[in-house]
Design a protein around this motif. Sequence first.
Motif, short mmCIF file in Angstrom:
data_model
loop_
_atom_site.label_atom_id
_atom_site.label_comp_id
_atom_site.label_asym_id
_atom_site.label_seq_id
_atom_site.Cartn_x
_atom_site.Cartn_y
_atom_site.Cartn_z
N TRP A 1 87.94 78.50 -69.35
CA TRP A 1 87.19 79.07 -68.23
C TRP A 1 87.20 78.13 -67.03
CZ3 TRP A 1 82.78 77.29 -65.71
CH2 TRP A 1 82.21 78.18 -64.80
N GLU B 1 88.83 79.55 -63.73
CA GLU B 1 87.83 79.97 -62.75
C GLU B 1 88.28 79.69 -61.33
OE1 GLU B 1 84.46 79.49 -60.03
OE2 GLU B 1 85.72 77.85 -60.81
N THR C 1 89.31 82.89 -58.56
CA THR C 1 88.42 83.09 -57.42
C THR C 1 89.23 83.16 -56.12
OG1 THR C 1 88.06 80.69 -57.32
CG2 THR C 1 86.40 82.03 -58.47
N GLN D 1 93.95 87.15 -57.14
CA GLN D 1 93.31 88.40 -57.58
C GLN D 1 94.16 89.61 -57.22
OE1 GLN D 1 89.40 88.42 -55.83
NE2 GLN D 1 88.58 86.94 -57.30
N THR E 1 92.62 89.68 -63.51
CA THR E 1 91.40 89.35 -62.79
C THR E 1 90.21 90.10 -63.38
OG1 THR E 1 92.58 88.86 -60.73
CG2 THR E 1 90.25 89.42 -60.56
N VAL E 2 90.41 91.39 -63.65
CA VAL E 2 89.33 92.19 -64.26
C VAL E 2 88.95 91.61 -65.62
CG1 VAL E 2 88.75 94.44 -65.23
CG2 VAL E 2 89.93 94.30 -63.02
N LEU F 1 87.04 88.34 -65.13
CA LEU F 1 85.69 88.52 -64.60
C LEU F 1 84.71 88.98 -65.68
CD1 LEU F 1 86.41 90.08 -61.09
CD2 LEU F 1 85.69 87.73 -61.63
N ARG F 2 85.21 89.75 -66.66
CA ARG F 2 84.34 90.14 -67.78
C ARG F 2 83.95 88.91 -68.59
NH1 ARG F 2 88.17 94.70 -69.28
NH2 ARG F 2 87.53 96.47 -68.02
N ASP G 1 84.02 85.86 -67.56
CA ASP G 1 83.25 85.02 -66.65
C ASP G 1 81.77 85.41 -66.67
OD1 ASP G 1 83.11 83.13 -64.21
OD2 ASP G 1 82.33 84.99 -63.39
N GLN G 2 81.49 86.70 -66.64
CA GLN G 2 80.10 87.16 -66.65
C GLN G 2 79.42 86.83 -67.97
OE1 GLN G 2 78.37 88.54 -63.93
NE2 GLN G 2 76.74 87.92 -65.33
#
Length: 240
Positions: A106, A110, A114, A119, A126-127, A130-131, A133-134
């Motif tokens: 990560w 990351e 970003t 992206q 990227t999608v 981001l999952r 990442d959240q």
Amino acid sequence: RIKDFVEEVSGVASGEYALEMQLEKVDKGWKTLQFTLNSYRDSKDVFVLAGLDDIFAQLEDNQAALQTMLASRFVLGVRDRVEAWDRKLGLLSETLDEWLGVQRAWMYLESIFTAPDIQKQLPQETVQFLRVDQNWKDIMRKTKKRANVIDAACAPGVLEMFQEANRVLEKIQKSLEDYLETKRMGFPRFYFLSNDELLEILSQTRDPRAVQPHLRKCFDAMASADFEEGPPLEEEGDPV
């Protein structure tokens, strides 16, 4: 005979008591041990694990002690508790391995995902990132609030979440490496650059000056280049 019997019972009782004291020490040690979390890049609500040496040292010592207990002839009365702790620390060890694997991946990805240019060029990855990442940010915020090592790492679903995150991040890294390979095949002099150096260029595709620090590696006897303002790039298409 009665004397021998009493001595045997006394010896067994003393042996079981010694094991119970060791178990109590294990239990107390983990009740007070907490994760240390540092803010990531001075962010107020994004955290990473730090200072894990004491945790790994205690984990290794306790796992060795539990194996010794299980091999003792006095373990019968406390076997269930010893085995329960052995399973719990085994789960902790596996979870920490997965957790740190996610953290390393990560932290590397990351900064890459970003960048708007990355992206745009890797939308599917990227999608997926981001999952992850959240989920990562959520679990780290929860860990900050509930920092006890056993409570945080051995909660239901934590190991499985990190295992899935590692699988996704490995796929993303593979896709990223394939993407970089296509760029190198299109412009072979990119083979002289490391992945990080090439990513630095690709994350700034609308700034031709981003290649400036890397010209010496790409071209012999060329340390820099002069750039003049030209017409703007098209909105669509890959300029690199």
